[in-house]
Design a protein around this motif. Sequence first.
Motif, PDB file in Angstrom:
ATOM      1  N   THR A  44       1.595 -17.687   0.444  1.00 14.36           N
ATOM      2  CA  THR A  44       0.832 -17.571   1.678  1.00 14.36           C
ATOM      3  C   THR A  44      -0.423 -16.756   1.419  1.00 14.36           C
ATOM      4  N   ALA A  45      -1.401 -16.910   2.290  1.00 14.41           N
ATOM      5  CA  ALA A  45      -2.631 -16.123   2.215  1.00 14.41           C
ATOM      6  C   ALA A  45      -3.128 -15.904   3.633  1.00 14.41           C
ATOM      7  N   PRO A  46      -3.674 -14.719   3.924  1.00 18.25           N
ATOM      8  CA  PRO A  46      -4.172 -14.464   5.273  1.00 18.25           C
ATOM      9  C   PRO A  46      -5.418 -15.284   5.562  1.00 18.25           C
ATOM     10  N   THR A  47      -5.533 -15.769   6.770  1.00 14.49           N
ATOM     11  CA  THR A  47      -6.753 -16.437   7.221  1.00 14.49           C
ATOM     12  C   THR A  47      -7.803 -15.365   7.501  1.00 14.49           C
ATOM     13  N   PRO A  48      -9.053 -15.746   7.763  1.00 16.75           N
ATOM     14  CA  PRO A  48     -10.047 -14.724   8.149  1.00 16.75           C
ATOM     15  C   PRO A  48      -9.584 -13.882   9.335  1.00 16.75           C
ATOM     16  N   ALA A  49      -8.953 -14.513  10.324  1.00 11.44           N
ATOM     17  CA  ALA A  49      -8.422 -13.754  11.469  1.00 11.44           C
ATOM     18  C   ALA A  49      -7.280 -12.855  11.024  1.00 11.44           C
ATOM     19  N   GLY A  50      -6.473 -13.356  10.087  1.00 13.53           N
ATOM     20  CA  GLY A  50      -5.362 -12.562   9.573  1.00 13.53           C
ATOM     21  C   GLY A  50      -5.834 -11.326   8.843  1.00 13.53           C
ATOM     22  N   LYS A  51      -6.928 -11.437   8.114  1.00 12.15           N
ATOM     23  CA  LYS A  51      -7.469 -10.288   7.398  1.00 12.15           C
ATOM     24  C   LYS A  51      -7.931  -9.212   8.375  1.00 12.15           C
ATOM     25  N   ILE A  52      -8.515  -9.636   9.483  1.00 14.24           N
ATOM     26  CA  ILE A  52      -8.952  -8.666  10.500  1.00 14.24           C
ATOM     27  C   ILE A  52      -7.749  -7.959  11.104  1.00 14.24           C
ATOM     28  N   LEU A  53      -6.737  -8.747  11.505  1.00 15.50           N
ATOM     29  CA  LEU A  53      -5.554  -8.137  12.110  1.00 15.50           C
ATOM     30  C   LEU A  53      -4.846  -7.223  11.119  1.00 15.50           C
ATOM     31  N   TYR A  54      -4.833  -7.606   9.847  1.00 14.59           N
ATOM     32  CA  TYR A  54      -4.155  -6.789   8.837  1.00 14.59           C
ATOM     33  C   TYR A  54      -4.754  -5.384   8.778  1.00 14.59           C
ATOM     34  N   ARG A  55      -6.077  -5.289   8.810  1.00 14.48           N
ATOM     35  CA  ARG A  55      -6.726  -3.969   8.750  1.00 14.48           C
ATOM     36  C   ARG A  55      -6.284  -3.097   9.911  1.00 14.48           C
ATOM     37  N   TYR A  56      -6.246  -3.669  11.107  1.00 16.25           N
ATOM     38  CA  TYR A  56      -5.855  -2.882  12.277  1.00 16.25           C
ATOM     39  C   TYR A  56      -4.358  -2.612  12.301  1.00 16.25           C
ATOM     40  N   ALA A  57      -3.580  -3.570  11.823  1.00 12.39           N
ATOM     41  CA  ALA A  57      -2.128  -3.386  11.793  1.00 12.39           C
ATOM     42  C   ALA A  57      -1.758  -2.205  10.903  1.00 12.39           C
ATOM     43  N   LYS A  58      -2.433  -2.083   9.752  1.00 14.88           N
ATOM     44  CA  LYS A  58      -2.148  -0.966   8.858  1.00 14.88           C
ATOM     45  C   LYS A  58      -2.461   0.371   9.524  1.00 14.88           C
ATOM     46  N   LYS A  59      -3.544   0.403  10.296  1.00 19.27           N
ATOM     47  CA  LYS A  59      -3.890   1.635  11.006  1.00 19.27           C
ATOM     48  C   LYS A  59      -2.841   1.967  12.061  1.00 19.27           C
ATOM     49  N   ILE A  60      -2.372   0.947  12.780  1.00 14.15           N
ATOM     50  CA  ILE A  60      -1.364   1.166  13.824  1.00 14.15           C
ATOM     51  C   ILE A  60      -0.070   1.688  13.207  1.00 14.15           C
ATOM     52  N   ILE A  61       0.339   1.079  12.094  1.00 13.30           N
ATOM     53  CA  ILE A  61       1.573   1.506  11.415  1.00 13.30           C
ATOM     54  C   ILE A  61       1.430   2.930  10.886  1.00 13.30           C
ATOM     55  N   GLN A  62       0.256   3.244  10.369  1.00 16.64           N
ATOM     56  CA  GLN A  62       0.013   4.597   9.862  1.00 16.64           C
ATOM     57  C   GLN A  62       0.096   5.622  10.987  1.00 16.64           C
ATOM     58  N   ILE A  63      -0.518   5.315  12.122  1.00 17.53           N
ATOM     59  CA  ILE A  63      -0.488   6.244  13.254  1.00 17.53           C
ATOM     60  C   ILE A  63       0.938   6.427  13.760  1.00 17.53           C
ATOM     61  N   LYS A  64       1.686   5.335  13.803  1.00 15.60           N
ATOM     62  CA  LYS A  64       3.094   5.417  14.235  1.00 15.60           C
ATOM     63  C   LYS A  64       3.888   6.328  13.312  1.00 15.60           C
ATOM     64  N   GLU A  65       3.693   6.175  11.986  1.00 18.12           N
ATOM     65  CA  GLU A  65       4.403   6.993  11.018  1.00 18.12           C
ATOM     66  C   GLU A  65       3.998   8.459  11.145  1.00 18.12           C
ATOM     67  N   LEU A 102       2.681  -9.318   0.048  1.00 21.31           N
ATOM     68  CA  LEU A 102       3.515  -9.958  -0.969  1.00 21.31           C
ATOM     69  C   LEU A 102       3.159 -11.422  -1.183  1.00 21.31           C
ATOM     70  N   GLY A 103       2.367 -11.983  -0.262  1.00 21.26           N
ATOM     71  CA  GLY A 103       1.917 -13.363  -0.425  1.00 21.26           C
ATOM     72  C   GLY A 103       3.020 -14.391  -0.375  1.00 21.26           C
ATOM     73  N   SER A 104       4.107 -14.065   0.325  1.00 17.66           N
ATOM     74  CA  SER A 104       5.246 -14.980   0.357  1.00 17.66           C
ATOM     75  C   SER A 104       6.175 -14.624   1.515  1.00 17.66           C
ATOM     76  N   PHE A 105       6.619 -15.642   2.269  1.00 12.83           N
ATOM     77  CA  PHE A 105       7.596 -15.410   3.326  1.00 12.83           C
ATOM     78  C   PHE A 105       8.936 -14.987   2.709  1.00 12.83           C
ATOM     79  N   THR A 106       9.286 -15.607   1.578  1.00 13.00           N
ATOM     80  CA  THR A 106      10.563 -15.303   0.930  1.00 13.00           C
ATOM     81  C   THR A 106      10.606 -13.867   0.435  1.00 13.00           C
ATOM     82  N   LYS A 107       9.546 -13.434  -0.243  1.00 15.33           N
ATOM     83  CA  LYS A 107       9.495 -12.063  -0.755  1.00 15.33           C
ATOM     84  C   LYS A 107       9.459 -11.052   0.381  1.00 15.33           C
TER      85      LYS A 107
END
Length: 304
Positions: free
Chosen positions: A55-76, A15-20
Amino acid sequence: MDIRRLEVFCRVVELGSFTKAAEAVLLSQPTISEHIKTLEEMVGERLVDRLGRDTAPTPAGKILYRYAKKIIQIKEEAMQAMAVYRGELAGTVHLGASTIPGTYILPRLIGSFKQRHPAVQISVHIGATKDVAEAVAEGRQELGLVGSQWKDRRLSFERIFADELVLAVPKGHPWTSEKCIPVDRLSEEPFIARHRGSGTRMVTYEILENAGFDPGRLRVVAEMSTTEAVRQSIKAGIGISILSRQAVAEDVAHGSLSLVPIEGVTFHRAFYLVKRRGRELSPVGEALDQHLKTHNHHPFPEPG
């Protein structure tokens, strides 16, 4: 690593925003900030750049985002698998759709699906064909329903619904007194186009080209991001357009818009169910996939 924090982090990135993000996950903004801060301390890297209100993800944030989505998908998927084991079908499926199927076809089908599986939550994101295809390819949405095929080797497209595009003009337009018009006359009137990336636009231009008419000859006076905007613009007398018959059915019935046939040109198209190649659908995703195919009341006839 707490999955809830990862879910919050993903919403901030998307969402690119803490508020949203706070509004989306029903938490306070300070709580969102605390979750991000805790994650950053855990991984030892800044994950999000604060750019004023955005807000925008940093290079490290982009890496974590890819793995976070996989973790959330596996949990679901794990939660869905346990529900299936108990003889239930429960969980959330994320579905993308372009404007026409998302607005005029999916509501009925989702309604009948929910009657059979009330514990299932369906999250629908409506956007341009290009955006839906990319979301499915990137794993953000499990299934997509779009109005044209997109060139991406990661995706498969299956034709499941029919649609017809029609030339719509304002009430009282001179063409309404004619039985049909030659395709060349489209260049005479101001034309309202859907925006680039729209399945309706891509299919319309392709059919016009096949009919020997160069779409570059259209006198485009406006590009609209939604079908609703096109409808209202035609009624306001801004121009004419080609759009889905389903989208203008009520306007035609009430006499606020008229349809004009184009001589020798038929605008038939298909809607496609799009999936990521090699990705096994979740139990809920598989059930919805089958439901869309078996409860289709607008089949697209096979050629020949």
